[in-house]
Design a protein around this motif. Structure first.
Motif, short mmCIF file in Angstrom:
data_model
loop_
_atom_site.label_atom_id
_atom_site.label_comp_id
_atom_site.label_asym_id
_atom_site.label_seq_id
_atom_site.Cartn_x
_atom_site.Cartn_y
_atom_site.Cartn_z
N SER A 62 0.82 -1.21 0.00
CA SER A 62 0.00 0.00 0.00
C SER A 62 0.86 1.26 0.00
N GLY A 63 2.15 1.11 -0.24
CA GLY A 63 3.04 2.27 -0.29
C GLY A 63 3.87 2.39 0.98
N GLN A 64 3.23 2.78 2.08
CA GLN A 64 3.94 2.94 3.34
C GLN A 64 3.87 1.70 4.21
N ALA A 65 3.07 0.73 3.83
CA ALA A 65 2.92 -0.48 4.63
C ALA A 65 2.53 -1.63 3.71
N THR A 66 2.58 -2.84 4.27
CA THR A 66 2.15 -4.03 3.55
C THR A 66 0.84 -4.51 4.16
N ASP A 67 -0.19 -4.61 3.33
CA ASP A 67 -1.49 -5.11 3.79
C ASP A 67 -1.51 -6.62 3.69
N LEU A 68 -1.98 -7.29 4.73
CA LEU A 68 -2.11 -8.74 4.74
C LEU A 68 -3.57 -9.12 4.92
N ARG A 69 -4.04 -9.99 4.08
CA ARG A 69 -5.41 -10.48 4.16
C ARG A 69 -5.36 -12.00 4.34
N ILE A 70 -5.95 -12.49 5.42
CA ILE A 70 -6.00 -13.92 5.71
C ILE A 70 -7.40 -14.42 5.39
N ILE A 71 -7.49 -15.41 4.51
CA ILE A 71 -8.78 -15.93 4.06
C ILE A 71 -8.85 -17.41 4.41
N GLY A 72 -9.91 -17.80 5.10
CA GLY A 72 -10.12 -19.20 5.47
C GLY A 72 -11.34 -19.74 4.76
N THR A 73 -11.19 -20.90 4.16
CA THR A 73 -12.30 -21.53 3.45
C THR A 73 -12.47 -22.96 3.95
N GLY A 74 -13.66 -23.28 4.44
CA GLY A 74 -13.95 -24.62 4.94
C GLY A 74 -14.97 -25.31 4.07
N SER A 75 -14.69 -26.54 3.66
CA SER A 75 -15.62 -27.30 2.84
C SER A 75 -16.75 -27.84 3.70
N ASP A 76 -17.90 -28.08 3.08
CA ASP A 76 -19.03 -28.67 3.80
C ASP A 76 -18.69 -30.08 4.27
N ALA A 77 -17.69 -30.70 3.64
CA ALA A 77 -17.34 -32.07 4.00
C ALA A 77 -16.50 -32.14 5.26
N THR A 78 -15.93 -31.04 5.69
CA THR A 78 -15.09 -31.07 6.88
C THR A 78 -15.93 -30.98 8.13
#
Length: 254
Positions: A62-78
């Motif tokens: 983002s210029g002055q910083a680093t943006d981190l996005r954590i995405i979690g995906t769970g299957s219906d089978a789990t």
């Protein structure tokens, strides 16, 4: 399929942040599938686990910083339910924050930081609140659209009754915009929240005032819709401030 996400920032450059994220995920014993220039894809649990939840870390400069996005995906089978997926996301977030802090300390020659649990306990309350993006969609709609519209309608009615009451509610609306911004990881996202909320708020002030059919107790712009422009601008500034405060708090608690 369940999909959840969360965001925060770091002052580390993207390559250093990526390395710290990979180290953190590996320390959890999770299986890393790919590590690219701005993305890590991993799965919780050992390789033998059937359809384990997928955890993805996406980095952007983002210029002055680093943006981190954590995405979690769970299957219906789990067997993991939504609450458990949130737990896994929090584990990933805490491990990544601890790893990034250690990398930052090493780069600046500071003593090692305290562990993630202690950092979370000592961090600001602002950093512990849930992010807007982590809330259920229904809650996002209510807090992001219904609340500012309904509050604007109330203010529109009061506009024709009491000037003092009108200004008191305006101050409360401004405070509410700052609090709304605190639900976002940075000032940029907070600004967008304020734009939407401020526009809805000002629009419903005018609609409710017109529906009430009363004379305004304070002077309005000659061209009434200009009021919406003002409320949108003030909403952006206030919520943007809240987002910046949250971003600083997240970094201090990381």
């Amino acid at each position: 399929m369940t999909r959840l996400s969360g965001e925060f920032q770091t002052d580390l450059a993207p390559p250093d942040a990526l390395a710290a994220c990979a180290e953190a995920i590996d320390s959890l014993g999770w299986r890393i599938e790919t590590v690219e220039g701005d993305r890590i894809v991993a799965y919780t649990g050992p390789a033998s686990t059937q359809q384990p939840p997928r955890i993805e870390v996406v980095l952007s400069d983002s210029g002055q910083a680093t943006d981190l996005r954590i995405i979690g995906t769970g299957s219906d089978a789990t067997a993991l339910e939504k609450d458990q997926l949130i737990v896994e996301l929090n584990r990933a977030r805490d491990a990544i924050k601890a790893s990034i802090e250690s990398a930052d300390d090493a780069a600046e020659g500071r003593a090692p930081a305290i562990d993630a649990d202690k950092a979370q306990q000592q961090g600001s309350l602002l950093a512990r609140g849930p992010l807007f993006s982590e809330r259920p969609l229904a809650v996002q709609i209510i807090t992001g659209a219904v609340v500012p519209a309904a509050f604007g309608a109330v203010v529109g009615v009061v506009l024709g009754i009491s000037a003092a009451g009108y200004w008191v509610l305006q101050v409360l609306a401004l405070i509410g915009a700052v609090l709304a911004g605190l639900e976002h990881p940075n000032g940029r996202e907070g600004t967008w929240r304020g734009l939407v909320g401020g526009t809805l708020y000002g629009t419903f002030v005018l609609i409710a005032h017109a529906a009430a059919g009363t004379d305004a107790t304070v002077k309005l712009p000659d061209f009434a819709p200009v009021l919406v422009v003002f409320t949108a601008i003030f909403g952006m500034l206030a919520s943007g401030l809240g987002g910046r405060l949250r971003g600083r708090s997240d970094r201090s608690a990381s």
